[in-house]
Design an enzyme around this catalytic site. Structure first.
Site, PDB file in Angstrom:
ATOM      1  N   CYS A 128      -2.517   8.264   3.994  1.00  0.00           N
ATOM      2  CA  CYS A 128      -2.374   7.705   2.647  1.00  0.00           C
ATOM      3  C   CYS A 128      -3.620   7.980   1.823  1.00  0.00           C
ATOM      4  CB  CYS A 128      -2.086   6.209   2.725  1.00  0.00           C
ATOM      5  SG  CYS A 128      -3.223   5.338   3.785  1.00  0.00           S
ATOM      6  N   GLU A 147       0.886  -1.152   0.000  1.00  0.00           N
ATOM      7  CA  GLU A 147       0.000   0.000   0.000  1.00  0.00           C
ATOM      8  C   GLU A 147       0.924   1.201   0.000  1.00  0.00           C
ATOM      9  OE1 GLU A 147      -1.899   2.966   1.419  1.00  0.00           O
ATOM     10  OE2 GLU A 147      -2.380   1.787   3.194  1.00  0.00           O
TER      11      GLU A 147
HETATM   12  P1  NDP Z   1       9.418   4.492   3.521  1.00  0.00           P
HETATM   13  O1  NDP Z   1       8.913   3.729   2.362  1.00  0.00           O
HETATM   14  O2  NDP Z   1      10.836   4.897   3.535  1.00  0.00           O
HETATM   15  O3  NDP Z   1       9.183   3.684   4.880  1.00  0.00           O
HETATM   16  C1  NDP Z   1       8.052   2.892   5.101  1.00  0.00           C
HETATM   17  C2  NDP Z   1       8.444   1.728   5.986  1.00  0.00           C
HETATM   18  O4  NDP Z   1       9.398   0.925   5.314  1.00  0.00           O
HETATM   19  C3  NDP Z   1       9.117   2.142   7.285  1.00  0.00           C
HETATM   20  O5  NDP Z   1       8.774   1.237   8.294  1.00  0.00           O
HETATM   21  C4  NDP Z   1      10.582   2.016   6.952  1.00  0.00           C
HETATM   22  O6  NDP Z   1      11.382   1.843   8.089  1.00  0.00           O
HETATM   23  C5  NDP Z   1      10.556   0.772   6.124  1.00  0.00           C
HETATM   24  N1  NDP Z   1      11.713   0.614   5.264  1.00  0.00           N
HETATM   25  C6  NDP Z   1      12.353   1.559   4.537  1.00  0.00           C
HETATM   26  N2  NDP Z   1      13.350   1.000   3.851  1.00  0.00           N
HETATM   27  C7  NDP Z   1      13.352  -0.316   4.145  1.00  0.00           C
HETATM   28  C8  NDP Z   1      14.165  -1.405   3.769  1.00  0.00           C
HETATM   29  N3  NDP Z   1      15.154  -1.275   2.917  1.00  0.00           N
HETATM   30  N4  NDP Z   1      13.892  -2.612   4.290  1.00  0.00           N
HETATM   31  C9  NDP Z   1      12.863  -2.805   5.157  1.00  0.00           C
HETATM   32  N5  NDP Z   1      12.080  -1.786   5.551  1.00  0.00           N
HETATM   33  C10 NDP Z   1      12.303  -0.554   5.048  1.00  0.00           C
HETATM   34  O7  NDP Z   1       8.499   5.702   3.666  1.00  0.00           O
HETATM   35  P2  NDP Z   1       8.731   6.967   4.597  1.00  0.00           P
HETATM   36  O8  NDP Z   1       8.251   6.619   5.924  1.00  0.00           O
HETATM   37  O9  NDP Z   1      10.091   7.510   4.510  1.00  0.00           O
HETATM   38  O10 NDP Z   1       7.813   7.970   3.864  1.00  0.00           O
HETATM   39  C11 NDP Z   1       8.199   8.449   2.597  1.00  0.00           C
HETATM   40  C12 NDP Z   1       7.012   8.815   1.775  1.00  0.00           C
HETATM   41  O11 NDP Z   1       6.174   7.668   1.591  1.00  0.00           O
HETATM   42  C13 NDP Z   1       6.100   9.816   2.410  1.00  0.00           C
HETATM   43  O12 NDP Z   1       6.577  11.095   2.299  1.00  0.00           O
HETATM   44  C14 NDP Z   1       4.870   9.550   1.620  1.00  0.00           C
HETATM   45  O13 NDP Z   1       4.972  10.165   0.365  1.00  0.00           O
HETATM   46  C15 NDP Z   1       4.863   8.070   1.448  1.00  0.00           C
HETATM   47  N6  NDP Z   1       4.063   7.386   2.467  1.00  0.00           N
HETATM   48  C16 NDP Z   1       2.940   6.774   2.093  1.00  0.00           C
HETATM   49  C17 NDP Z   1       2.163   6.176   3.035  1.00  0.00           C
HETATM   50  C18 NDP Z   1       0.942   5.449   2.694  1.00  0.00           C
HETATM   51  O14 NDP Z   1       0.203   5.067   3.609  1.00  0.00           O
HETATM   52  N7  NDP Z   1       0.650   5.159   1.461  1.00  0.00           N
HETATM   53  C19 NDP Z   1       2.457   6.240   4.448  1.00  0.00           C
HETATM   54  C20 NDP Z   1       3.691   6.891   4.733  1.00  0.00           C
HETATM   55  C21 NDP Z   1       4.444   7.414   3.769  1.00  0.00           C
HETATM   56  P3  NDP Z   1      12.278   3.048   8.643  1.00  0.00           P
HETATM   57  O15 NDP Z   1      11.336   4.063   9.110  1.00  0.00           O
HETATM   58  O16 NDP Z   1      13.032   2.408   9.726  1.00  0.00           O
HETATM   59  O17 NDP Z   1      13.095   3.493   7.504  1.00  0.00           O
END
Ligand code: NDP
Length: 685
Positions: free
Chosen positions: A298, A259
């Site tokens: 989201c 998602e």
């Molecule tokens: P990310 O995709 O970076 O992070 C989402 C989750 O993935 C976090 O728990 C993060 O952990 C984890 N993650 C990141 N990299 C890895 C990896 N290589 N291996 C395993 N887990 C990983 O999103 P962000 O939180 O940085 O948000 C960035 C953008 O995403 C926002 O600005 C927005 O545009 C979008 N977003 C969309 C959402 C939705 O519901 N559709 C919700 C939130 C964000 P960690 O925090 O430890 O890096």
């Protein structure tokens, strides 16, 4: 060495792990350090093995009904401790209203799955997904489907915006399905998730190994996943792409549900003008979506499609509404919008606004005089609502591509409603759209077009607005997730979500074998017939396939007349000889409901006994007509037993028994077929 702030711990293989501090996690409100992640290395190989062996085994020692009860117990315990979660969540920038969405919304999801599980899932750990299809001419060989727990672990990776709901909406269906979870919250707000997991542990309702928590990186976790495991993800499209393409996920065909970003929209249909109530409802919905969770949802509305001649009216009204929003420290009275989750996110949102401004102009925000309310907020991650206007979308519009994950939305004019649909599709697949119209004909024509590239449609008019749960609220009983850019995944949607964590398998065999596997009577299976009427057996003693063939009854014209007088149903087919002769049956026939009643008269045991109530009928079909002179008899067979752990109002334990009923005529033709639902008492202690 002493550490000034607490170090968060992972919960791995039954132990809380984490001593040395790693990353400091600042409050989004005032920049003060709330907690640190830990620097200790986690043994992920052990974590997944422990999950599968210990968690899986403990969960399989329960059944769907018992796990549903455990979910409810967890939800009740969490609810008792919600103030602790509220207090901590304030540091993520959440207002009281935002906590309602994340924290109470999370509990609501647990309660909802507990109740859906009890209502819709069977006892045991096999879901029978019928119908049974005969595969031979004489019903010796048939086929059906079952759903069973997969035996692996589910890894849930969550975004920072919903540290409680995000975890619970994935955990609840996984737990019900009997699969252990390993949850990994986003680092910036993981201190709230850590507390929620501690409380779930404390509740005593979590079987050992059914929930593990990762604070920080997932390290080499993905290398240890196997074919029976599942990964779900919420976050950015870029991370989803990266994780989905992990070689182990691809090589082992491990299901991966994503998602991701979504450029959701709201459409004001051309039939709505400022004098209509719907106009205000539309503007209010946008204001709410821009400011709830500071736009970090989201599902938040990013694109606002309005008829060209309504652009000024919509912008003016939104300007007025947004000017009333006080932004600042959520603990300060009167604050309506809190902070973004981190300074990094603030920088990200600001950069994305600059990108959007290459094709748009500012209507609200960005004047440079913004100051958040509250002490120390200059170090927080605050931003005021930004409303943009893209006057000429035909010359390019960044809003179709750029997601500023904050209180930011862009107004986009359109010529015709079909143009609005086309512009909306440029988001390349979204979670949700709100269509505001007064005209059901517009909704009827446009909704199916929008549905092709959305996960959910919210049709908003003045009537729906009275009770609407809102554009941005995913509900446990409705699907959450969207195609294309939204990740292509699917969450929630009632019991469908539980099915994502079960393996669907086709089963072929004789009816008796299918009955043994599905734990449900399958027509054609060997019957158990004894001298004891099945209605005289208590819940525990009744066996699936236990059956009664009744005596016969010849239907007479007097039956039809009496039933017509009793019910008031004098339909011509039963009472008009001439009209009935001209009908497809060529003669008068008995009421279908008479046949039902007569069948009940044939099969019930009239004396007092353990059958307490008949609370409904399922799958009723009248197959052949019954005419005066026909002789009917019924077969009643115990089809399904569900032990929901319920008691009657006066405290007696009872279970649900579903009976298969077949009514045949003198030629052995089936005239009626249905299931009856009863409550049956358990044995007195
Ligand atoms: P990310 O995709 O970076 O992070 C989402 C989750 O993935 C976090 O728990 C993060 O952990 C984890 N993650 C990141 N990299 C890895 C990896 N290589 N291996 C395993 N887990 C990983 O999103 P962000 O939180 O940085 O948000 C960035 C953008 O995403 C926002 O600005 C927005 O545009 C979008 N977003 C969309 C959402 C939705 O519901 N559709 C919700 C939130 C964000 P960690 O925090 O430890 O890096």
């Amino acid at each position: 060495m002493e550490f000034p702030m607490s170090v968060l711990k992972s919960f791995i293989a039954g132990q809380w792990v984490g001593e040395k501090p790693a990353k400091a996690l600042p409050s989004a409100v005032n920049g003060e350090i709330v907690a640190h992640t830990h620097d200790d290395t986690l043994d992920f190989k052990n974590a997944v093995e422990y999950g599968r062996k210990v968690g899986g085994k403990n969960l399989m020692a329960m059944d769907f009904q018992e796990r549903a009860l455990a979910l409810k117990a967890m939800a009740l315990y969490l609810q008792e401790h919600k103030k602790e979660l509220y207090a901590l969540s304030m540091h993520t920038g959440s207002t009281k209203g935002d906590n309602g969405i994340d924290i109470d919304g999370g509990f609501g999801t647990l309660f909802s799955y507990a109740s859906m599980g009890r209502r819709e899932l069977p006892s045991g750990n096999v879901v029978h997904e019928g119908p049974v299809t005969p595969l031979g001419k004489n019903n010796h060989f048939a086929g059906t489907h079952i759903l069973v727990p997969r035996g692996g672990v589910a890894v849930h990776i969550d975004a920072y915006n919903f540290p409680v709901w995000g975890m619970l909406e994935k955990f609840a269906p996984t737990f019900l399905a009997g699969m252990p979870s390993i949850v990994k919250p986003a680092t910036s707000t993981c201190y709230v998730t850590e507390l929620a997991v501690r409380l779930m542990q404390e509740s005593g309702a979590l079987p050992e190994g059914s929930l593990q928590l990762i604070i920080g990186s997932t390290g080499d976790l993905f290398d240890h996943l196997e074919e029976q495991d599942v990964v779900t993800f919420t976050g950015s499209a870029a991370t989803a792409r990266k994780l989905r393409n992990h070689p182990n996920i691809i090589n082992r065909s491990i299901p991966f549900n994503a998602e991701a970003d979504s450029l959701n929209s709201a459409i004001l249909a051309p039939d709505v003008t400022p004098e209509h109530e719907e106009f205000d409802v539309f503007v209010k919905e946008i204001r709410r979506e821009m400011t709830a969770k500071a736009g970090q949802k989201c599902t938040a509305i990013r694109r606002i499609f309005v008829p060209k001649d309504q652009v000024n009216a919509v912008c003016d009204k939104l300007k007025e509404q947004l000017s009333k929003i006080t932004v600042g420290d959520p603990s300060v009275e009167g604050v309506r919008m809190g902070a973004l989750a981190s300074i990094d996110q603030l920088e990200d949102v600001k950069a994305n606004i600059q990108e959007l401004l290459k094709t748009s102009e500012l209507v609200v925000g960005g004047e440079g005089n913004f100051k958040a309310t509250g002490d120390g907020t200059e170090k927080g991650a605050f931003i005021e609502p930004h409303l943009l206007l893209c006057r000429n979308p035909e010359n390019g519009c960044g809003a179709h591509d750029i997601e500023a994950f904050g209180p930011v939305a862009t107004v986009i004019p359109y010529e015709t409603i079909d143009d609005a649909v086309e512009l909306c599709s440029r988001g390349r697949g979204s979670l949700v759209t709100t269509l505001t119209t007064r005209d059901p004909a517009i909704a009827g024509r446009i909704a199916p077009l929008l549905a092709a590239f959305h996960g959910r449609l919210h049709l908003l008019d003045a009537e729906a607005a009275k009770e609407s749960t809102g554009h941005g609220s995913p509900l446990p009983m409705l699907k959450h997730g969207g195609p294309g850019r939204a990740g292509g995944g699917e969450e929630l949607g009632g019991i469908r979500a539980v099915h994502h964590y079960l393996q669907r398998t086709a089963i072929q065999g004789s009816p008796s074998m299918l009955a043994a596997v599905t734990r449900e009577y399958v027509r054609g299976a060997d019957l158990i017939e004894t001298d004891v009427h099945p209605f005289r057996r208590h819940f525990e003693d009744l066996q699936i396939n236990e059956s009664l063939l009744t005596h016969r009854r010849t239907v007479t014209e007097a039956d039809i007349v009496n039933f017509g007088c009793l019910s008031g149903d004098h339909f011509y087919m039963h009472f008009d000889e001439i009209a009935a002769r001209d009908s497809q049956f060529g003669k008068r026939i008995a009421h279908g409901y008479f046949v039902l009643s007569a069948a009940a008269g044939l099969f019930v045991y009239p004396g007092e006994g353990p059958v307490l109530a008949n609370y409904g009928l399922d799958t009723l079909r009248f197959i052949e007509p019954v005419a005066p002179g026909d002789t009917i008899r019924a077969r009643l067979t115990c089809k399904r037993k569900i032990d929901q752990g319920r008691t009657s109002p006066d405290g007696h334990p009872q279970g649900v028994v579903v009976w298969d009923v077949q009514v045949h005529n003198q030629n052995d033709e089936m005239v009626a077929s249905y299931d009856i639902l009863t409550l049956v008492a358990k044995k007195p202690e």
